[in-house]
Scaffold this motif. Structure first.
Motif, PDB file in Angstrom:
ATOM      1  N   PRO B   4      21.531  41.212  39.618  1.00  0.00           N
ATOM      2  CA  PRO B   4      21.983  40.164  38.710  1.00  0.00           C
ATOM      3  C   PRO B   4      21.914  40.611  37.262  1.00  0.00           C
ATOM      4  N   ASN B   5      22.929  40.253  36.496  1.00  0.00           N
ATOM      5  CA  ASN B   5      22.982  40.638  35.096  1.00  0.00           C
ATOM      6  C   ASN B   5      21.977  39.796  34.301  1.00  0.00           C
ATOM      7  N   PRO B   6      20.995  40.451  33.597  1.00  0.00           N
ATOM      8  CA  PRO B   6      19.966  39.670  32.892  1.00  0.00           C
ATOM      9  C   PRO B   6      20.558  38.747  31.820  1.00  0.00           C
ATOM     10  N   SER B   9      21.931  35.690  33.507  1.00  0.00           N
ATOM     11  CA  SER B   9      20.865  34.794  33.951  1.00  0.00           C
ATOM     12  C   SER B   9      20.329  33.989  32.756  1.00  0.00           C
ATOM     13  N   LEU B  10      20.249  34.646  31.594  1.00  0.00           N
ATOM     14  CA  LEU B  10      19.788  33.957  30.382  1.00  0.00           C
ATOM     15  C   LEU B  10      20.783  32.858  29.985  1.00  0.00           C
ATOM     16  N   ARG B  18      16.760  25.635  30.969  1.00  0.00           N
ATOM     17  CA  ARG B  18      15.550  26.073  31.662  1.00  0.00           C
ATOM     18  C   ARG B  18      14.894  27.260  30.951  1.00  0.00           C
ATOM     19  N   LEU B  19      15.208  27.434  29.690  1.00  0.00           N
ATOM     20  CA  LEU B  19      14.624  28.565  28.956  1.00  0.00           C
ATOM     21  C   LEU B  19      13.188  28.244  28.556  1.00  0.00           C
ATOM     22  N   ASN B  20      12.298  29.247  28.730  1.00  0.00           N
ATOM     23  CA  ASN B  20      10.950  29.053  28.170  1.00  0.00           C
ATOM     24  C   ASN B  20      10.978  29.546  26.718  1.00  0.00           C
ATOM     25  N   THR B  21       9.859  29.427  26.017  1.00  0.00           N
ATOM     26  CA  THR B  21       9.851  29.723  24.585  1.00  0.00           C
ATOM     27  C   THR B  21      10.296  31.157  24.283  1.00  0.00           C
ATOM     28  N   SER B  22       9.779  32.124  25.066  1.00  0.00           N
ATOM     29  CA  SER B  22      10.135  33.519  24.758  1.00  0.00           C
ATOM     30  C   SER B  22      11.618  33.783  25.077  1.00  0.00           C
ATOM     31  N   GLU B  23      12.114  33.162  26.147  1.00  0.00           N
ATOM     32  CA  GLU B  23      13.531  33.345  26.492  1.00  0.00           C
ATOM     33  C   GLU B  23      14.427  32.699  25.425  1.00  0.00           C
ATOM     34  N   GLU B  24      13.961  31.600  24.894  1.00  0.00           N
ATOM     35  CA  GLU B  24      14.733  30.920  23.851  1.00  0.00           C
ATOM     36  C   GLU B  24      14.845  31.810  22.602  1.00  0.00           C
TER      37      GLU B  24
END
Lengths: 199, 240
Positions: B4-6, B9-10, B18-24
């Motif tokens: 899967p392409n990261p 997925s982001l 559904r993003l957490n703080t670091s993903e945001e």
């Protein structure tokens, strides 16, 4: 408004109709819908589903079919009705599998996370975000992006449908609209900020 | 299978909130520094928007569909059964009568020919072929033939169903040869009118008094399980 006859469409005609103008596309979608909704609803109801779930699954299967036709990936190797039935069946089985896993998870956690409701809320919020972003574009911008990116239409066709002088004008319009959209997304990347704006 | 392409997925997580703080944070940075990623996100937004719009159209169709009477509902089938029962009640004594009077092919044609019905349900902008179909529906066959032949000169209407109605118009207009020609065009590609076209071809041969060809086509209909007008074909064969 004029009367148009309720013809029987062959699979080939349905595919050609979906690739033609909007009016013919609407006729084919309506025909496809009426021809297939009952068999898929029956299959889902016989497998622990209800009318609403059947409608959602059937519509998702139609979306898959529509996108495959638009992107030229659909091969007429099987009947369209067989394709829709098998896509809907797989989607429904996956949903059943997921819900069984969720029940098992809930049982081990001794909590009721009401995931179905949560999933519905997430879907609604996703739609709100999409509309929030897209509604900042003018209608012609939305249309040119949907035609070229979602419906995969050639620039020549976009010209005919939207009345652009030539393909270069259509290409420029798309590029300008895409840049607008990118800026809107950059400026509204904060999830919390978006939710606050919407709610 | 592809991993899967990261980035993808982001983007999906962003769309589903559904993003957490670091993903945001990662998302923000990518949007500001990576134009390709921003374009992928924009494409995904447009595709989701297209899906939502398509679903809205499907919901409208759904409302129309559930408000329409179910053609396959019990009452519909009951009507069908009554029609079959009525046909049998009428056909049995008629068959007996036919046995002794041996009707001519022309007579059999007259007894069995009925133009195929056109159901009006869709509304939209009128197409050239619609004029011909309207004339057909109102029983003005000579005018319908003219209008349909003109429309069929345009490749866009070069569809089996139009040849089917054109063929029946010719048959109704006492021109069985032309009718057979058009009805056979309906059979040239796979479509939903093939069985019906076969029935009208058989009738056209009856009209022409061509007993042999009529028998040939009727034989085919009578031996095809569930064919359109199978019982009628069997009844006619007994008379020929």
């Amino acid at each position: 408004m004029f009367l148009v006859k309720n013809f029987i469409y062959t699979d080939k005609e349905i595919i050609n109709g979906l690739l033609a103008g909007k009016q013919e596309e609407d006729r084919c979608l309506t025909y496809l819908y009426k021809q297939n909704i009952r068999s898929i609803t029956n299959m889902i109801k016989e497998n622990n589903g209800n009318e609403d779930e059947a409608k959602d699954i059937f519509q998702d299967a139609v979306v898959v079919f529509y996108e495959q036709v638009k992107t030229g990936k659909f091969q007429l190797e099987a009947k369209i009705s067989t394709f829709l039935y098998s896509v809907a069946k797989n989607m429904w089985l996956n949903k059943l599998k997921r819900s069984k896993l969720e029940i098992a998870y809930r049982n081990t956690q001794d909590t009721d996370t009401a995931d179905d409701v949560y999933e519905g809320v997430l879907e609604k919020e996703k739609q709100e975000i999409i509309h929030h972003v897209m509604n900042q574009l003018k209608n012609d911008c939305k249309q040119v992006l949907v035609y070229t990116i979602y419906e995969n239409k050639a620039m020549k066709e976009v010209c005919d449908l939207m009345g652009f002088q030539n393909e270069q004008v259509a290409r420029n319009k798309k590029s300008k609209c895409l840049n607008y959209l990118k800026n809107i997304i950059r400026n509204s990347s904060s999830l919390n900020q978006q939710i606050q704006e919407i709610l | 299978m592809n991993a899967p392409n990261p980035s993808h997925s982001l983007i999906r997580k962003w769309l589903h909130q559904r993003l957490n703080t670091s993903e945001e944070e990662a998302m923000k940075t990518l949007l500001n520094e990576n134009d390709q990623f921003t374009e992928e996100t924009a494409n995904e937004v447009v595709k989701e928007y297209g899906r939502i719009e398509l679903k809205n159209r499907l919901n409208k169709i759904h409302v129309e569909t559930i408000n329409e009477p179910d053609e396959r509902s019990d009452s519909g089938w009951n009507l069908g059964y009554w029609a079959i029962a009525a046909t049998i009640i009428v056909a049995v004594p008629l068959g007996y009568w036919f046995f002794y009077t041996a009707p001519t092919p022309e007579k059999l044609f007259a007894q069995n020919f009925q133009p195929y019905q056109v159901v009006n349900t869709f509304r939209g902008e009128e197409q050239p072929i619609d004029k011909g179909m309207d004339l057909y529906a109102s029983g003005r066959y000579a005018e319908a033939i003219k209008a349909m032949e003109n429309a069929l000169a345009n490749d866009a209407y070069n569809l089996p169903q139009y040849y089917f109605y054109l063929g029946i118009s010719c048959l109704a207009n006492n021109n069985p040869d032309k009718a057979i020609n058009y009805l056979q065009k309906t059979l040239s590609t796979d479509n939903d009118f093939m069985q019906q076209a076969n029935w009208y071809i058989a009738l056209a041969y009856l009209k022409k008094n061509d007993k042999l060809q009529a028998q040939k086509v009727l034989q085919e209909i009578s031996t095809t399980q569930g064919a359109f007008k199978q019982q009628e074909a069997i009844a006619i064969l007994k008379c020929l």
